[in-house]
Design an enzyme around this catalytic site. Structure first.
Site, PDB file in Angstrom:
ATOM      1  CG  HIS B   7      -0.370  -0.045   2.465  1.00  0.00           C
ATOM      2  ND1 HIS B   7      -0.119  -1.022   3.209  1.00  0.00           N
ATOM      3  CD2 HIS B   7       0.171   1.325   3.400  1.00  0.00           C
ATOM      4  CE1 HIS B   7       0.426  -0.797   4.397  1.00  0.00           C
ATOM      5  NE2 HIS B   7       0.430   0.540   4.560  1.00  0.00           N
ATOM      6  CD  GLU B  43      -5.421   1.611   9.138  1.00  0.00           C
ATOM      7  OE1 GLU B  43      -4.485   2.155   9.934  1.00  0.00           O
ATOM      8  OE2 GLU B  43      -5.136   0.590   8.505  1.00  0.00           O
ATOM      9  CD  GLN B  60      -2.355   2.173   5.878  1.00  0.00           C
ATOM     10  OE1 GLN B  60      -1.463   2.940   5.871  1.00  0.00           O
ATOM     11  NE2 GLN B  60      -2.494   1.209   6.907  1.00  0.00           N
ATOM     12  CG  HIS B  84       3.805   4.675   5.252  1.00  0.00           C
ATOM     13  ND1 HIS B  84       2.270   5.138   5.653  1.00  0.00           N
ATOM     14  CD2 HIS B  84       2.947   3.269   5.167  1.00  0.00           C
ATOM     15  CE1 HIS B  84       1.614   4.159   6.235  1.00  0.00           C
ATOM     16  NE2 HIS B  84       1.869   2.967   5.498  1.00  0.00           N
ATOM     17  CD  GLU B 134       3.038  -0.507   7.266  1.00  0.00           C
ATOM     18  OE1 GLU B 134       2.802   0.737   7.051  1.00  0.00           O
ATOM     19  OE2 GLU B 134       2.455  -1.287   7.120  1.00  0.00           O
TER      20      GLU B 134
END
Lengths: 142, 142
Positions: B7, B43, B60, B84, B134
């Site tokens: 994502h 989220e 996301q 991110h 991430e």
């Protein structure tokens, strides 16, 4: 309409070093390299995965070739990091028109040349929640 | 090791409005909503495409639930935009160890809870070319 994350564009100062980082640390393969003189960037496409529309998702690493290019200005203002997100479509002109109909400013009235023979259009980041957004129609030969 | 763009995380002030934008203008479907109290975010996951490792790529959207959450601080400093990038793996702990072996600081020594029952670890953006990165191991039930 938009059928994949085509790529995430990342601005960097040193294309060779950043390419080596993503290849050696994360295991992504270099699929393509080119210079786009119009946009003033030297770029590397790293293939991450295939997508269920028959295409693929990439990271696009971008190093400016001149100080007045948009990516050079981005780096001067923000430093290295994510520059834009690109979503894939089979019809960039039609999709740009549909998105424009929702009040989003399309920055390229006529689609222009993107990576690997693609045709692209950028959307105004202020109309896309602060995200510089690109739509991409892949080349048939890609 | 890393087999997909899992994502792209986007920080926003108004989750409902941003979700409506991506759904109505770009055609992405809402796959999931949750609150992550540990991270201080509400989220929405929007599914963009399937990936050839049997998973999928998402956007996301992240709205802070409190002023001292990392996403609230990001918004105060940068405004709305990309927060991110997350890459998928079948083994978050093993992959975090391998990446740490390349000198990248892994911010979560023990993987913690991510979206949709996933297990995640963040990597230091200064070790990843300015990109908060991430790594994600999807839930078996996802």
């Amino acid at each position: 309409m938009l059928t994949r994350i085509d790529h995430v564009g990342i601005a960097c100062h040193d294309l060779a070093a950043t390419t080596a980082f993503y290849r050696d640390t994360f295991g992504f393969e270099v699929a393509h390299e080119e210079v786009n003189e119009e946009q003033g960037v030297r770029e590397v496409m790293l293939r991450v995965n295939g997508t269920d529309d028959g295409e693929a998702s990439y990271l696009q690493l971008l190093e400016p070739t001149r100080d007045d290019s948009p990516v050079a200005k981005f780096l001067a203002r923000n430093g290295e990091g994510v520059h834009h997100i690109a979503f894939g479509t089979s019809d960039v002109a039609g999709t740009a028109g549909a998105i424009g109909g929702h009040g989003v400013r399309v920055l390229d009235a006529q689609p222009r040349a993107g990576s690997m023979g693609s045709r692209i259009a950028f959307l105004h980041p202020k109309d896309c929640g602060g995200v510089l957004t690109e739509i991409v129609q892949a080349s048939d030969r890609r």
